[in-house]
Write a protein that holds these residues in place. Structure first.
Motif, PDB file in Angstrom:
ATOM      1  N   ASN A 142       0.846  -1.195   0.000  1.00  0.00           N
ATOM      2  CA  ASN A 142       0.000   0.000   0.000  1.00  0.00           C
ATOM      3  C   ASN A 142       0.885   1.250   0.000  1.00  0.00           C
ATOM      4  O   ASN A 142       0.659   2.181   0.788  1.00  0.00           O
TER       5      ASN A 142
ATOM      6  N   ARG B 138      -1.401   1.024   7.961  1.00  0.00           N
ATOM      7  CA  ARG B 138      -2.807   1.072   8.393  1.00  0.00           C
ATOM      8  C   ARG B 138      -3.022  -0.079   9.362  1.00  0.00           C
ATOM      9  O   ARG B 138      -2.331  -1.093   9.298  1.00  0.00           O
TER      10      ARG B 138
ATOM     11  N   ARG C  28      -8.020  -5.433   3.989  1.00  0.00           N
ATOM     12  CA  ARG C  28      -8.296  -5.062   2.610  1.00  0.00           C
ATOM     13  C   ARG C  28      -7.556  -5.939   1.597  1.00  0.00           C
ATOM     14  O   ARG C  28      -8.091  -6.229   0.532  1.00  0.00           O
TER      15      ARG C  28
ATOM     16  N   TYR D 144      -9.856  -2.197  -4.852  1.00  0.00           N
ATOM     17  CA  TYR D 144      -9.728  -1.656  -6.205  1.00  0.00           C
ATOM     18  C   TYR D 144      -9.343  -2.683  -7.263  1.00  0.00           C
ATOM     19  O   TYR D 144      -8.977  -2.325  -8.369  1.00  0.00           O
TER      20      TYR D 144
ATOM     21  N   ASN E 187     -13.240   4.259   4.335  1.00  0.00           N
ATOM     22  CA  ASN E 187     -11.861   4.295   4.791  1.00  0.00           C
ATOM     23  C   ASN E 187     -11.023   3.117   4.285  1.00  0.00           C
ATOM     24  O   ASN E 187     -10.093   2.682   4.950  1.00  0.00           O
ATOM     25  N   ASN E 188     -11.411   2.580   3.110  1.00  0.00           N
ATOM     26  CA  ASN E 188     -10.678   1.461   2.498  1.00  0.00           C
ATOM     27  C   ASN E 188     -10.661   0.207   3.366  1.00  0.00           C
ATOM     28  O   ASN E 188      -9.725  -0.588   3.281  1.00  0.00           O
TER      29      ASN E 188
HETATM   30  C1  LIG Z   1      -7.833   4.386  -0.297  1.00  0.00           C
HETATM   31  O1  LIG Z   1      -6.989   3.740  -1.213  1.00  0.00           O
HETATM   32  C2  LIG Z   1      -6.741   4.512  -2.375  1.00  0.00           C
HETATM   33  C3  LIG Z   1      -5.949   3.656  -3.335  1.00  0.00           C
HETATM   34  O2  LIG Z   1      -4.925   2.957  -2.674  1.00  0.00           O
HETATM   35  C4  LIG Z   1      -6.038   5.793  -1.983  1.00  0.00           C
HETATM   36  O3  LIG Z   1      -5.847   6.587  -3.137  1.00  0.00           O
HETATM   37  C5  LIG Z   1      -6.886   6.551  -0.970  1.00  0.00           C
HETATM   38  O4  LIG Z   1      -6.190   7.673  -0.502  1.00  0.00           O
HETATM   39  C6  LIG Z   1      -7.207   5.661   0.203  1.00  0.00           C
HETATM   40  N1  LIG Z   1      -8.125   6.338   1.086  1.00  0.00           N
HETATM   41  C7  LIG Z   1      -7.986   6.306   2.409  1.00  0.00           C
HETATM   42  C8  LIG Z   1      -9.006   7.038   3.201  1.00  0.00           C
HETATM   43  O5  LIG Z   1      -7.071   5.717   2.947  1.00  0.00           O
END
Ligand SMILES: *[C@@H]1O[C@H](CO)[C@@H](O)[C@H](O)[C@H]1NC(C)=O
Ligand SMILES: *[C@@H]1O[C@H](CO)[C@@H](O)[C@H](O)[C@H]1NC(C)=O
Ligand SMILES: *[C@@H]1O[C@H](CO)[C@@H](O)[C@H](O)[C@H]1NC(C)=O
Ligand SMILES: *[C@@H]1O[C@H](CO)[C@@H](O)[C@H](O)[C@H]1NC(C)=O
Ligand SMILES: *[C@@H]1O[C@H](CO)[C@@H](O)[C@H](O)[C@H]1NC(C)=O
Ligand SMILES: *[C@@H]1O[C@H](CO)[C@@H](O)[C@H](O)[C@H]1NC(C)=O
Ligand SMILES: *[C@@H]1O[C@H](CO)[C@@H](O)[C@H](O)[C@H]1NC(C)=O
Ligand SMILES: *[C@@H]1O[C@H](CO)[C@@H](O)[C@H](O)[C@H]1NC(C)=O
Ligand SMILES: *[C@@H]1O[C@H](CO)[C@@H](O)[C@H](O)[C@H]1NC(C)=O
Ligand SMILES: *[C@@H]1O[C@H](CO)[C@@H](O)[C@H](O)[C@H]1NC(C)=O
Ligand SMILES: *[C@@H]1O[C@H](CO)[C@@H](O)[C@H](O)[C@H]1NC(C)=O
Ligand SMILES: *[C@@H]1O[C@H](CO)[C@@H](O)[C@H](O)[C@H]1NC(C)=O
Length: 490
Positions: free
Chosen positions: A325, A330, A352, A375, A403-404
């Motif tokens: 990531n 995270r 995730r 994604y 929040n992914n």
């Molecule tokens: C979620 O993941 C995307 C792609 O990795 C990233 O662009 C985005 O900032 C992330 N959002 C959060 C809230 O972490």
């Protein structure tokens, strides 16, 4: 390569032989010739998609009338017309005079006994309501019929977590805390046959900051225990006070504490997810056949994969998992699965991702494949329903709004199978609000075990098109919180 010899598989074959020809044929409507053909279709290295059922231990939202935590029985025969569907559910039934509450247990882990006759499951939070915490069920001859509830047990600790079948009808279970949600927890030995519980550890009351979560047992019966969190801190209202533990322990075969591995925790923002204090070790899994008896453990907040072992003086950081990531750290609820030949490691990460490693050289794990529930393009054609709003959405959209976090946590890769199962639900309690998509997914590994693909045919989660088919039970229609999965080969 991958060995096909789990105790459970042997038992399953025994039960399976008795069933072939009659029971399976009737229940799943297949002809015998079809089954024989399929059994012969295993690949070169012995992994294949075997006909099986899954038992999924699941919570149910208390807004449902007569809500009950339940076991869902899922058709896991990919050549069946009902592949991936919930065949039936077996709910817990309250029994007030025996302190059995059918809901609010927060269904957590489960296991099947080595002799294949008992299914055991637990409620992480049953103890908060003075409800019994551990549920013992009979596995019937026709495993498709689902488990039959036998009895429940209470124990003097709280937060039961992981079970391990250790022969016959015996299990070990890690208890994360005492009845105040605090240290020390314990590891208990449960005999399902005699309904007895004893402490497996010597002197656990003297262990300091002891909150064991995942664990692993070596062939010499010694254990590695991962300390995760001080549970009571999840029920305050200040997330900076959440206290994660920084230790993994090594316990000898006689239950005595041999070593406590201390890990360094840094408050530097680049080195942690920023949630609470401490690293948090959710799981530890040993490497089969490793002469040095080493094991992997992964930090919840530092996202580092460590190697430890009885002969290793300091835990060795061997991989920064956050690189999948872009080095963003995270919070993670990753459970680890190591193949029985010790060459592959699969794990969930950051609630995730799924990561597949080549661990042939344990100090130098190499990533072979990564899947991103948020994604990955293969999910663009997979609609999901947001359980909180009942609106159809996509994983991509869900992640953008949540929040992914899809909640990816439990990962089960049965021995000899080319499929593995991932459950997207972690925990929704106190300060831990990580429900995710509340769904169950399946992936198929290639023969070389170098990559895996999403099985879109497997969908017990939500029915997106009612017009073409009959309506059937789904985790969504049941308003469920599926947490843990068992695989029973037919
Ligand atoms: C979620 O993941 C995307 C792609 O990795 C990233 O662009 C985005 O900032 C992330 N959002 C959060 C809230 O972490
Ligand atoms: C079972 O289904 C799978 C996937 O649809 C297929 O690849 C396989 O050939 C089938 N097996 C048999 C024996 O028909
Ligand atoms: C409650 O549990 C006890 C002990 O297992 C059993 O004898 C009794 O029948 C149960 N009651 C109900 C209403 O299920
Ligand atoms: C139990 O723990 C105490 C305190 O650490 C120690 O003094 C004692 O020797 C331990 N007993 C056993 C049997 O390990
Ligand atoms: C939450 O915070 C409030 C005010 O800060 C305090 O009165 C209350 O006791 C706290 N609740 C818990 C469960 O810690
Ligand atoms: C990290 O920071 C918190 C407060 O911000 C502090 O209480 C804690 O002691 C620090 N921990 C370490 C290991 O430095
Ligand atoms: C334990 O022994 C069995 C049989 O020799 C072997 O297959 C397995 O990999 C060993 N497990 C570990 C953790 O070393
Ligand atoms: C922890 O910190 C000590 C002192 O800074 C250092 O010697 C040791 O190598 C560190 N251990 C790990 C696992 O990083
Ligand atoms: C796995 O790692 C070993 C040792 O580094 C290597 O020999 C082997 O080719 C690797 N396998 C794959 C599929 O990458
Ligand atoms: C998986 O690996 C196989 C064999 O190396 C290759 O043929 C296939 O294209 C790969 N699939 C994906 C989705 O990467
Ligand atoms: C639903 O099923 C019908 C009949 O099979 C089909 O015509 C229609 O396109 C499907 N709708 C969606 C949204 O998939
Ligand atoms: C969503 O649907 C489920 C199942 O039909 C129902 O139990 C739940 O109350 C609904 N939730 C909302 C927010 O409408």
């Amino acid at each position: 390569m991958i060995e096909l010899k789990s105790r459970f598989v042997r038992v399953s074959i025994r039960i399976g032989l008795a069933l072939i020809g009659i029971a399976i044929v009737i229940v799943l409507g297949l002809i015998p010739l079809y089954i024989r053909k399929q059994r012969a279709s295993s690949s070169q290295n012995g992994i294949a998609a075997y006909p099986a059922v899954l038992y999924i231990w699941s919570g149910q939202d208390i807004s449902v009338s007569n809500a009950a935590d339940f076991v869902a029985v899922i058709d896991f025969n990919e050549n069946s017309s009902t592949y991936g569907q919930i065949l039936k559910i077996v709910p817990l039934v309250s029994n007030a005079s025996y302190q059995i509450g059918q809901s609010r247990n927060e269904p957590h882990h489960s296991a099947i006994s080595s002799d294949g006759t008992y299914y055991i499951s637990c409620g992480l939070l049953s103890f908060l309501l003075q409800q019994k915490q551990i549920f013992i069920w009979r596995v019937p001859q026709n495993v498709q019929d689902g488990p039959q509830f036998l009895y429940a047990l209470d124990v003097q600790y709280g937060c039961p977590d992981e079970f391990l079948a250790i022969g016959g009808a015996k299990f070990l279970v890690s208890m994360m805390c005492n009845k105040n949600g605090d240290s020390p927890g314990n590891v208990l030995l449960i005999d399902a046959e005699t309904a007895t519980v004893t402490s497996y550890l010597n002197n656990a009351s003297a262990f300091v900051d002891f909150n064991p979560h995942g664990f692993t047992r070596l062939n010499d019966s010694s254990l590695f225990l991962a300390d995760y969190i001080r549970p009571v801190t999840l029920f305050g209202n200040d997330s900076s006070k959440i206290l994660f533990r920084n230790t993994v322990r090594y316990v000898s075969a006689d239950g005595s504490l041999e070593r406590t591995f201390q890990f360094n925790f840094s408050n530097e923002s680049r080195e942690t997810s920023g949630v609470g204090q401490g690293i948090g070790f959710m799981d530890v899994k040993s490497i089969p056949n490793d002469s040095q008896k080493r094991a992997y453990s992964c930090g919840t907040n530092d996202n580092i994969l460590y190697l430890i072992g009885p002969g290793i003086t300091e835990p060795q950081p061997v991989f920064d998992l956050s690189q999948v990531n872009n080095y963003v750290k995270r919070i993670s609820a990753g459970l680890i699965s190591v193949s029985s030949d010790g060459t592959r490691l699969l794990m969930t990460f950051q609630m995730r991702f799924i990561i597949l490693f080549n661990i042939t050289q344990p100090k130098y794990p190499v990533i072979l494949d990564v899947f991103d529930f948020c994604y990955d393009e293969t999910l663009d054609s997979v609609p999901i329903l947001n359980s909180d709003t009942n609106e159809t959405t996509s994983f991509r959209e869900y992640c953008a709004n949540n929040n992914n976090i899809t909640g990816s946590h439990v990962l089960l890769h049965p021995n000899g199978e080319n499929r593995f199962i991932v459950v997207n639900y972690f925990l929704k309690a106190g300060l831990a609000q990580f429900a995710g998509t509340r769904s169950v997914h399946v992936f198929k590994l290639n023969e070389q075990l170098t990559n895996f693909t999403y099985e879109s045919r497997f969908n017990p989660n939500f029915q997106s098109n009612y017009t073409s088919q009959q309506q059937y039970l789904t985790f969504h229609s049941l308003n469920a919180y599926p947490h843990h999965v068992q695989y029973l080969r037919l």
